[in-house]
Design a protein around this motif. Structure first.
Motif, mmCIF file in Angstrom:
data_model
loop_
_atom_site.group_PDB
_atom_site.id
_atom_site.type_symbol
_atom_site.label_atom_id
_atom_site.label_comp_id
_atom_site.label_asym_id
_atom_site.label_seq_id
_atom_site.Cartn_x
_atom_site.Cartn_y
_atom_site.Cartn_z
ATOM 1 N N CYS A 1 19.401 -38.269 21.002
ATOM 2 C CA CYS A 1 19.154 -37.220 19.996
ATOM 3 C C CYS A 1 20.467 -36.595 19.551
ATOM 4 C CB CYS A 1 18.262 -36.119 20.563
ATOM 5 S SG CYS A 1 16.679 -36.688 21.175
ATOM 6 N N CYS A 2 21.367 -36.354 20.505
ATOM 7 C CA CYS A 2 22.653 -35.741 20.173
ATOM 8 C C CYS A 2 23.446 -36.657 19.256
ATOM 9 C CB CYS A 2 23.452 -35.455 21.439
ATOM 10 S SG CYS A 2 22.620 -34.300 22.531
ATOM 11 N N LYS A 3 23.379 -37.944 19.529
ATOM 12 C CA LYS A 3 24.092 -38.928 18.693
ATOM 13 C C LYS A 3 23.554 -38.856 17.266
ATOM 14 C CE LYS A 3 25.208 -43.893 18.798
ATOM 15 N NZ LYS A 3 24.501 -44.490 17.675
ATOM 16 N N SER B 1 20.834 -37.763 24.998
ATOM 17 C CA SER B 1 22.084 -38.254 24.408
ATOM 18 C C SER B 1 21.809 -38.990 23.102
ATOM 19 C CB SER B 1 22.814 -39.176 25.381
ATOM 20 O OG SER B 1 21.951 -40.218 25.777
#
Lengths: 271, 384
Positions: free
Chosen positions: A72-74, A70
């Motif tokens: 990394c996704c952010k 999460s």
């Protein structure tokens, strides 16, 4: 084996009844020599695998300390949103607000040209200095914009075309015909000619210099020859004329070791 | 130790490696905390949860504004200059052509000593072009040097050393003197062009590296010491040019040849495209597979991904496929927002290569139909 042969020879030369008779030589099959090269290869493979085991064990230990996906996704999302993108379309809200600007941009743009550029290139509500031309004819990407009228060009030998961009070539070929307007193609370069009003070809009519989009400028010195796109293709008996290029034979390539498809053999790409 | 014992050790070691990889994958799945664990939808799950709306392209938003005609064979590779709008392309016709992308004019047509070229690249200054192919050599040409008596541009350097075909090459950013190649001999090589020698060899027979042909490389634009490679062994690997003996990380997941790799614009992620029909987004620091981009079709045809490129913000992923499609993916929501292959004036055959201009304002595609096309944000422009 040499020893047994020596014993037999001694017995024959000695020839005494006291020497015990030996059984006749019985040739044996040659001893199996160890396949050293194969063993070394096998050893190397095992060592590589054991090294890989070490790397994987290290990675397993470190996985627990990794940040979750999460985070990394952010980071990905924040980066994407923060950076402008000239290929991204405008959203509907912006388009509505740009209608006024579009009307305004219908009149010739002079000092407000940057506003027009912004509008046509799909600006957001945050008006920022766009990358399209500023109507001082900094026109490098100008023909990708649709806004400014070209008033003057940065270099004396540049020319404004009716399609509102500048031609950078010193020979002043009016090669801004990539704009969707009809520019008469007139080439003032020496030894050049227009190809289908699209571009100027330098040395176009010298076979082998592929400036033209087609071979219409190709002239062969031998009447028996015809134009390929690049060369004059001539019958074999024509003395000293170049031949058409043949398709080269695909050289042998090593296939992928685990590849079950021919695509790993790049030769297949060429068929 | 006998050969039989060695073989038994080999089998045992292989089982251990497979088991460790399985455990690693399970541990990584536990770190995918954003959404469904069965499919890799991490980025899409996060973006949806945070209210991101999808990209919507109008009919004339992305148009073909140039068609570059001149090659007489399939186009295999293309590259833009970093600073000006020039493109170099390599084709089955055995030539490199250098184009002015704005005017469509050809500035150079280089007849190659070996016609079987597979890749080409522009140097950072735009003065040199490099190419490689089935001759296993990477050739360098100086565009400013005079032609020989036959009108051909001579090679200024030949980089020999690979034992297999050269599949891909890329100059190290800001360095005209170094480039990296990938090869069918399972290795990547960092070259010193001045001396013509190999500075480092990544992978190979007795080193830890790819176990099959390497098809693609991409150098990190934010940190030029890092690059990724994609291979027929279905993996992508991250390398540090200072450490050639082993890959920094190996990325598993694909179920077919990894044909293309490209760094994400932020330098911390990279994308891949594969024969399994998927594109994937990986994180280089954690090794996580963040997103898979795959569109199910009603027929059984598997569409191989041949080439990919990210837009300058990373929001768009352009992917060329073996059936002629060129999907534009919304990277955040993992949706196809446009198919360039279905647009007016599109290519008539497979798109083999893609590349974005340095300023991100134009995309160039190369195809088996022998043409290159340039796509840009169209607004109200007419299609040419």
């Amino acid at each position: 084996m040499a020893e047994s042969y020596r014993v037999v020879a001694t017995a024959k030369s000695g020839c005494s009844s006291s020497v015990p008779s030996l059984p006749p030589p019985c040739p044996k099959s040659p001893p199996e020599y160890p396949d050293l090269y194969g063993k070394r290869r096998e050893m190397a493979k095992v060592q590589m695998l054991e090294r890989e085991i070490g790397f994987l064990e290290e990675e397993l230990k470190s996985v627990d300390s990794l940040q979750p996906a999460s985070r990394c996704c952010k980071e990905v999302t924040e980066f994407v949103v923060a950076n402008p993108d000239p290929l991204m379309p405008t959203n509907r809200k912006n388009r509505r607000s740009c209608r006024f600007w579009k009307w305004l941009c219908g009149i010739p743009c002079f000092n407000f040209s940057w506003i027009c550029c912004c509008c046509y290139s799909g600006c957001s509500l945050r008006i920022h200095l766009p990358r399209c031309c500023d109507c001082n004819c900094n026109c490098d990407p100008c023909d990708l914009c649709n806004c400014c009228s070209c008033i003057r060009c940065p270099a004396p030998n540049w020319r404004c075309c009716s399609c509102r961009s500048c031609c950078p070539f010193p020979c002043s070929c009016s090669c801004c015909c990539p704009c969707s307007c009809s520019c008469p193609c007139s080439c003032s370069c020496p030894r050049s000619s227009c190809c289908r009003n699209i571009s100027c070809c330098s040395d176009c009519c010298t076979c082998g210099f592929p400036s033209c989009p087609d071979c219409s400028c190709c002239r062969c010195s031998f009447p028996e020859c015809s134009c390929c796109t690049w060369l004059c293709c001539c019958p074999r008996w024509t003395f000293s004329a170049p031949k058409c290029p043949k398709s080269p034979k695909c050289p042998e390539v090593r296939l992928c070791s685990n590849c079950t498809k021919t695509c790993c053999n790049p030769c297949c790409l060429f068929f | 130790m006998s050969v039989a014992e060695l073989k038994a050790r080999h089998v045992a070691a292989t089982e251990t490696v497979n088991s460790l990889r399985e455990r690693l994958q399970q541990k990584r799945l536990l770190l995918l905390d954003t959404d469904d664990l069965i499919e890799v939808v991490a980025v899409a799950g996060y973006a949806k949860a945070h209210g991101k709306s999808s990209v919507s392209f109008g009919a004339t938003d992305l148009v073909c504004c140039r068609t570059l005609q001149g090659h007489t064979g399939k186009v295999y590779s293309l590259d833009w200059t970093p600073e000006k709008n020039r493109i170099v392309s390599a084709s089955q016709d055995g030539r490199l052509i250098v184009w002015n992308a704005l005017t469509s004019q050809k500035t150079h047509a280089i007849k190659l000593p070996c016609a079987w070229v597979m890749t080409c690249a522009f140097s950072p200054t735009g003065q040199f072009v490099a190419c490689g192919g089935l001759d296993s050599v990477c050739s360098i040409f100086n565009l400013n040097s005079p032609s020989d008596k036959d009108g051909n541009l001579p090679e200024s350097k030949m980089l020999s050393g690979h034992k297999g075909y050269v599949s891909s090459c890329q100059y190290v950013p800001d360095e005209d003197t170094h480039l990296i190649t990938s090869s069918g001999d399972h290795t990547c090589v960092l070259w010193d062009i001045t001396t013509g020698l190999r500075t480092s060899v990544f992978g190979g027979e007795f080193q830890s590296g790819h176990t099959a042909d390497v098809l693609s490389v991409s150098i990190n634009g934010s940190n030029s010491r890092m690059f990724v490679s994609g291979s027929c062994d279905s993996t992508a690997r991250l390398w540090d040019t200072r450490v050639a003996s082993r890959a920094v990380r190996t990325f598993h997941g694909h179920e077919g040849d990894v044909n293309t790799v490209k760094f994400f614009p932020d330098g911390n992620r990279f994308g891949t495209g594969s024969d399994d029909g998927t594109c994937r987004l990986f994180d280089i620091r954690t090794g996580h597979q963040l997103q898979e981009y795959y569109q199910q079709h009603s027929d059984d045809e598997v569409r191989h991904v041949t080439s990919i490129a990210f837009s300058i913000s990373g929001r768009l992923l352009f992917a060329g496929y073996s059936n002629g499609d060129c999907y534009v993916w919304d990277t955040l929501l993992a949706q196809v927002v446009l198919n360039l292959g279905s647009l007016q004036n599109s290519h008539e055959s497979r798109i083999s290569c893609l590349g974005l201009s340095a300023d991100g304002s134009a995309l160039c595609t190369g195809s088996y139909d022998t043409n290159l096309k340039i796509w840009a944000f169209g607004g109200h422009r007419k299609v040419i």
